[in-house]
Design a protein around this motif. Sequence first.
Motif, mmCIF file in Angstrom:
data_model
loop_
_atom_site.group_PDB
_atom_site.id
_atom_site.type_symbol
_atom_site.label_atom_id
_atom_site.label_comp_id
_atom_site.label_asym_id
_atom_site.label_seq_id
_atom_site.Cartn_x
_atom_site.Cartn_y
_atom_site.Cartn_z
ATOM 1 N N HIS A 111 0.856 -1.184 0.000
ATOM 2 C CA HIS A 111 0.000 0.000 0.000
ATOM 3 C C HIS A 111 0.892 1.233 0.000
ATOM 4 C CE1 HIS A 111 -3.200 2.702 0.756
ATOM 5 N NE2 HIS A 111 -3.338 2.563 2.065
ATOM 6 N N MET A 112 0.577 2.200 -0.874
ATOM 7 C CA MET A 112 1.442 3.359 -1.072
ATOM 8 C C MET A 112 1.155 4.523 -0.122
ATOM 9 S SD MET A 112 3.907 3.228 -3.249
ATOM 10 C CE MET A 112 4.131 5.004 -3.405
ATOM 11 N N VAL A 125 12.224 -2.117 -9.929
ATOM 12 C CA VAL A 125 10.834 -2.446 -9.591
ATOM 13 C C VAL A 125 10.404 -3.749 -10.259
ATOM 14 C CG1 VAL A 125 8.435 -1.675 -9.645
ATOM 15 C CG2 VAL A 125 10.264 0.006 -9.340
ATOM 16 N N LEU A 126 9.841 -4.633 -9.466
ATOM 17 C CA LEU A 126 9.200 -5.847 -9.971
ATOM 18 C C LEU A 126 7.697 -5.663 -9.803
ATOM 19 C CD1 LEU A 126 9.192 -8.812 -10.943
ATOM 20 C CD2 LEU A 126 9.434 -9.497 -8.536
ATOM 21 N N CYS A 163 5.686 -4.356 -6.172
ATOM 22 C CA CYS A 163 4.411 -3.661 -5.976
ATOM 23 C C CYS A 163 3.523 -3.854 -7.200
ATOM 24 C CB CYS A 163 4.627 -2.180 -5.708
ATOM 25 S SG CYS A 163 5.458 -1.285 -7.042
ATOM 26 N N SER A 164 2.306 -3.338 -7.117
ATOM 27 C CA SER A 164 1.363 -3.451 -8.224
ATOM 28 C C SER A 164 1.648 -2.401 -9.287
ATOM 29 C CB SER A 164 -0.069 -3.274 -7.712
ATOM 30 O OG SER A 164 -0.272 -1.930 -7.288
ATOM 31 N N ALA A 165 1.060 -2.584 -10.462
ATOM 32 C CA ALA A 165 1.241 -1.616 -11.549
ATOM 33 C C ALA A 165 0.683 -0.246 -11.161
ATOM 34 C CB ALA A 165 0.548 -2.133 -12.817
ATOM 35 N N VAL A 197 -3.677 -1.255 -3.974
ATOM 36 C CA VAL A 197 -3.428 -2.186 -2.881
ATOM 37 C C VAL A 197 -3.332 -3.630 -3.368
ATOM 38 C CG1 VAL A 197 -4.368 -3.140 -0.726
ATOM 39 C CG2 VAL A 197 -4.529 -0.686 -1.193
ATOM 40 N N ILE A 198 -2.316 -4.312 -2.865
ATOM 41 C CA ILE A 198 -2.215 -5.764 -3.022
ATOM 42 C C ILE A 198 -2.046 -6.380 -1.640
ATOM 43 C CG2 ILE A 198 -1.272 -5.809 -5.370
ATOM 44 C CD1 ILE A 198 1.528 -6.179 -4.100
ATOM 45 N N MET A 199 -2.402 -7.628 -1.530
ATOM 46 C CA MET A 199 -2.092 -8.418 -0.350
ATOM 47 C C MET A 199 -1.180 -9.547 -0.790
ATOM 48 S SD MET A 199 -5.806 -8.627 1.554
ATOM 49 C CE MET A 199 -6.718 -7.139 1.975
#
Length: 391
Positions: A75-76, A119-120, A98-100, A148-150
């Motif tokens: 989460h940013m 960054v991956l 992190c997410s796109a 957000v990702i979990m």
Amino acid sequence: MISDSIKYIGVDDLDIDLFESQYVVPEGMSYNSYLIDDEKIAVMDTADRRKGEEWKANLKEALDGRQPDYLVVHHMEPDHSALVAWMLETYPGVQLVCSAQAVKMLSNFFDGVDFTGRVLTVKEGDTLSLGQHTLQFIGAAMVHWPEVIMSYDTKDNVLFSADGFGKFGALVNETDDWACEARRYYFNICGKYGTQVQNVLKKAAGIDIQTICPLHGPVLKGEALKEAVRLYDIRSKYEPESEGILIAYASIHGGTAAAAERLSEILKDKGAKKVVVSDLSRSDMAEVIEDAFRYPTVVVAASSYDAGVFPPMHDFLYHLQIKNYQKRRFGIIENGSWAPTAGRVMRTMIEALKDCEIVEPMVTIRSRMKAEDEPQLQQLAEALTSVKPEE
């Protein structure tokens, strides 16, 4: 220690007065962060800059001279990502995961930082092997930001749930009563996004989760975990959690407050099991919002003001609107010395809410409660305590 190889490296903030500059947090806040110690070392989020030096010390102690391989950013929001740039500068070999959507936000928060080759980007269903541990990523967009990702650790059955399952309060002040401050946290932080929370709960139902590690609040295991999931299911469906009636009033000179208190007495006499009365001019707004979501019935009582409604009531109903409030019953009491207008404004705002019923009669008083007002209050109380027929 979360497990033999997952360490807690988060920090408590006992000095903060307002979380997100609006939520009173008398018991402080925790900024949770974790480290997975494997062939590859993964740091799970950072912390708020307010506690940056303390967090850095915790990280260095956990690393014990080694170098981290990955920094996973679930989460940013700055209370979790403030030290991302410091991590990349301090540990040249670390790769940001992190997410796109998060990638798009990086330059917003870290102007001038070069993320090229660092960054991956991951998405729903992607995995990241650390050795014995494998992280499986779960999309959680709009719980409560779009990026957000979990992540789920398949070895120790741990869900890193971002802001999901979080609560107000520092860990040093943690008590056994998780539900109360977790409820205030949920409805004010994530309450608008019930559909998105339901989507994540459905994904989680197919996973063997033994531990939940949120970004705020205690780590959840065993019965506490089961209860948290049960309550999240209720809350994210916008269903009442407890039987009761909330009376929220906005009174200028005490006349409306007296009517609200009298209605409370009548409701109790008619068998209402729980009646909560809140003064919107003085109560913590976040707590009143919490109670509005907790109970199935709300009575709003307000003075007329500038041909409208007294501003604390307008603020309350506006908060309900932006939090996607729905599936409740409302009673209305208005007060006006010469031209009552509060009821009209409140009714219009309530009618804009989804699946909310206004219970008649609307009660109008003129400045102060009088004997002739009592029958209307009795009628309203009777209607509010009557069992709603099955559809």
